[in-house]
Structure formats: C-alpha cells, structure tokens
Enzyme design. Structure first.
Site, mmCIF file in Angstrom:
data_model
loop_
_atom_site.group_PDB
_atom_site.id
_atom_site.type_symbol
_atom_site.label_atom_id
_atom_site.label_comp_id
_atom_site.label_asym_id
_atom_site.label_seq_id
_atom_site.Cartn_x
_atom_site.Cartn_y
_atom_site.Cartn_z
ATOM 1 N N HIS A 270 3.196 -6.402 11.324
ATOM 2 C CA HIS A 270 2.891 -6.472 9.895
ATOM 3 C C HIS A 270 4.115 -6.739 9.022
ATOM 4 O O HIS A 270 3.973 -7.043 7.839
ATOM 5 C CB HIS A 270 2.177 -5.194 9.457
ATOM 6 C CG HIS A 270 1.540 -5.287 8.108
ATOM 7 N ND1 HIS A 270 0.692 -6.324 7.756
ATOM 8 C CD2 HIS A 270 1.637 -4.495 7.002
ATOM 9 C CE1 HIS A 270 0.284 -6.156 6.516
ATOM 10 N NE2 HIS A 270 0.850 -5.064 6.036
ATOM 11 N N TYR B 103 0.821 -1.210 0.000
ATOM 12 C CA TYR B 103 0.000 0.000 0.000
ATOM 13 C C TYR B 103 0.856 1.261 0.000
ATOM 14 O O TYR B 103 1.732 1.438 0.848
ATOM 15 C CB TYR B 103 -0.890 -0.011 1.240
ATOM 16 C CG TYR B 103 -2.035 0.963 1.245
ATOM 17 C CD1 TYR B 103 -3.206 0.695 0.554
ATOM 18 C CD2 TYR B 103 -1.966 2.147 1.997
ATOM 19 C CE1 TYR B 103 -4.273 1.572 0.592
ATOM 20 C CE2 TYR B 103 -3.036 3.024 2.041
ATOM 21 C CZ TYR B 103 -4.185 2.734 1.332
ATOM 22 O OH TYR B 103 -5.250 3.606 1.378
ATOM 23 N N ASP C 104 0.002 -8.897 14.177
ATOM 24 C CA ASP C 104 -0.229 -7.953 13.083
ATOM 25 C C ASP C 104 -1.509 -7.166 13.337
ATOM 26 O O ASP C 104 -2.610 -7.693 13.226
ATOM 27 C CB ASP C 104 -0.325 -8.730 11.759
ATOM 28 C CG ASP C 104 -0.381 -7.825 10.537
ATOM 29 O OD1 ASP C 104 -0.575 -6.612 10.693
ATOM 30 O OD2 ASP C 104 -0.224 -8.360 9.417
ATOM 31 N N SER D 254 1.109 -7.688 1.928
ATOM 32 C CA SER D 254 0.121 -6.699 2.346
ATOM 33 C C SER D 254 -0.839 -6.401 1.186
ATOM 34 O O SER D 254 -1.528 -7.297 0.722
ATOM 35 C CB SER D 254 0.827 -5.442 2.859
ATOM 36 O OG SER D 254 -0.084 -4.605 3.519
ATOM 37 N N GLN D 255 -0.897 -5.160 0.697
ATOM 38 C CA GLN D 255 -1.750 -4.893 -0.462
ATOM 39 C C GLN D 255 -1.392 -5.815 -1.616
ATOM 40 O O GLN D 255 -2.273 -6.319 -2.326
ATOM 41 C CB GLN D 255 -1.600 -3.435 -0.913
ATOM 42 C CG GLN D 255 -2.379 -3.100 -2.175
ATOM 43 C CD GLN D 255 -2.117 -1.696 -2.669
ATOM 44 O OE1 GLN D 255 -2.963 -0.831 -2.522
ATOM 45 N NE2 GLN D 255 -0.949 -1.455 -3.244
#
Length: 326
Positions: free
Chosen positions: A305, A94, A275, A189-190
């Site tokens: 994360h 992200y 996370d 993540s993203q």
C-alpha cells in the site's frame, strides 16, 4: 509477498457490477446545495515560522452543516497578486490529520499553492495530528470511520467528509493569490478516494491525481481483503447479520467507481499490485470507469500500500507542472 489479485491484463479490463443508485446525482446535488446555504467564511490567518521560502496560513472554512473545517495553505514566499498560482488541494490518508505546516513544503517549493484539508474527526492515529472535530454522532459502528452512520446514506460519515472536500476547493479558490481555473485535487489512499469524489462533484477541476485510492468498489474490497479499513465492513456485518443489502446500498452513494464515471478532468492514477489494503482491482475499477478522455495509470508491481511513494510524487510533479502550467 505474491500478487493476490487479478493478473495485470485482466485488471486493465476489470469492471465491477454496477451498484449505482438511481438517485445518486440528486443525492449529491441536494447535499451540496444544503452545504452552500452556509456562508463559506474562508479565513486565512498568517502563521509565523522560520521558513523563509514559504508563506503559511492557518485556514478555517465552513464545511458540511456549516461546521468549521481546518486546513493549511502553503504558498511560495514570492507569490504576488499579479501572477496568481496554480493550486493543489490535498486530502489526507485514513486516520491522519493535517499535521504541522513544515510537513507540507513540496508543492510550494515547486511553485504551487498547496491546500491541505484536515479530515473531520481524524488525526489521532499517531502519525499526523488533526484539529477538526466531527460534531455529528452516529448509531452503532465498528471502531474506525468506515461504518459510522452506515445504515443511512444521509447520516454516513463520508457524506460529511466529501462535502467538506468540495468546500475545500471553494476555499482555496477564494484566496486572491490562487488562480481558480488551475486547481487540482490529489491524495493517497483515503485521500485518493476523496479526490475521486471531488472529481465527480466539481466539474471544472484542472486535474486529479488519486494515488492507490481507497473507497472504491466496496463490494469487492470488503470480500477480497481482511486488512483494515475495509475489514471494518465485514466485522460490522458479522455482528449485524442480514444487513448486507442496506449497508452496500449506503456505500454505493460513496463508491469511487461511481464518482469516476462523472470525472472529466485529466487524471493520473497509481496502483500497487501487492496492495492488500486497497486491492489493485478496486483501483482499476475506478480507473476503468473514469469518464475523462485523458487518464493514465502508474503501476508498481512489487509494492504494497505504500505504492510508488516518493517515486509517484516525482511523477505527479512532472505531470501536474505540465497540466497546470507551472
């Protein structure tokens, strides 16, 4: 930092209440058909760099709406047409963009073709530059990307991104040094959430490796964590009271849980139990829904994360080498 989510044995059983819209498949079939009305027009421009071990191409192809999407293709220097390479398509976290070519040497060093998709409109967050604008506007949104166009799934930002991501697979398969039958998708993540979407939309991927994936189980994520990016949803709804049903209906078209239910390729997931950005229950929601017969989960008990970081990359190297025959 303590564990704040469900215990691990409950995570392994956790399944969210279904939020899948009835026209989910029709929505995405139409989205991809519209995109493929535009010629892919994949162009690979050689980049001269003092990196004798790799060959780098500056890539442009037509994504959603025919919009030009950038990427890097990094190949081992000795690649030849007589021995096409397995390929890894990577999607970025992200706020980040494709960055610079020398940031992406790992997979080529391991003998893979490595395609890095630039995420439209991102890449000004301070850690990796982007070169792909998003020419489509949206209505009122909270700063960030998660609520852009969130009132209507047809206008939602991630509709454009997910179509771009599918077209990225088409683009890398168009290169003559790539074996189109051995293409994997991955990201953290993203990027992990995007790779899950691709797994649900591209039926013949060879493998996927979503790492601490974002964009999964939106209803739980938006009410469990107050960290961004998921906090953008709550802040948007704080100002637009009464909009919950409409917002979460839009998000249901983009939920990694629903894409996972359509994924068939072998899958390597990871989750971190501390996370608070992508809570572990949201990651396990997608993992537990994944339809492919071969799936595995790496768990990092004392990480936030960042997850497994380079340790997870090492696991991916071994796993993808086995699954892609490299």
């Amino acid at each position: 930092m303590p564990h704040f989510d469900l215990p691990l044995d409950e995570l392994r059983r956790y399944r969210p209440t279904s939020t899948e819209p009835d026209d989910f498949d029709a929505f995405w079939e139409k989205s991809l058909l519209e995109a493929r009305e535009h010629d892919l027009d994949a162009r690979f421009e050689p980049v001269r760099l003092p990196l004798p071990g790799v060959r780098v191409y500056d890539v442009t192809y037509a994504g959603y709406g025919g919009h030009p999407i950038k990427g890097w293709l990094v190949l081992p220097a000795g690649a030849t047409a007589g021995e096409p390479l397995p390929a890894v398509v990577e999607y970025i976290g992200y706020g980040g963009g494709r960055g610079l070519p020398h940031m992406h040497l790992l997979w080529a060093a391991a003998g893979f073709a490595h395609f890095v998709m630039d995420t439209r409109g991102q890449g000004s967050g301070g850690w990796a530059q982007g070169d792909t604008p998003d020419p489509v506007g949206s209505g009122p949104a909270h700063p960030g990307y998660l609520t852009r166009g969130i009132e209507d799934p047809h206008e939602y930002y991630y509709r454009r991104v997910f179509v771009d991501a599918v077209r990225a697979v088409d683009a890398v398969r168009a290169h003559p040094l790539v074996d189109s039958a051995r293409v994997a998708a991955l990201g953290a993540s993203q990027g992990g959430g995007i790779s899950l979407a691709v797994a649900g939309l591209v039926p013949d991927l060879a493998a996927i490796a979503p790492d601490v994936p974002f964009l999964c189980d939106f209803p739980r994520a938006a009410t469990l964590t107050d960290r961004p990016p998921y906090s953008e949803i709550g802040l948007y709804l704080k100002a637009r009271r009464g909009g919950e049903e409409r917002v979460f209906r839009t998000l249901s078209y983009f939920d990694g849980v629903n894409f996972a239910a359509r994924g068939r390729a072998p899958a390597l997931f990871s989750a971190a139990l501390q996370d608070q950005t992508c809570p572990p229950s949201t990651v396990f929601a997608a993992f537990n829904a994944y339809a492919g017969q071969e799936r595995s989960m790496e768990v990092y008990s004392f990480n936030d994360h960042e997850g497994g970081g380079p340790y997870q990359q090492g696991v991916q190297l071994q796993w993808l080498s086995a699954h892609l025959g490299r």
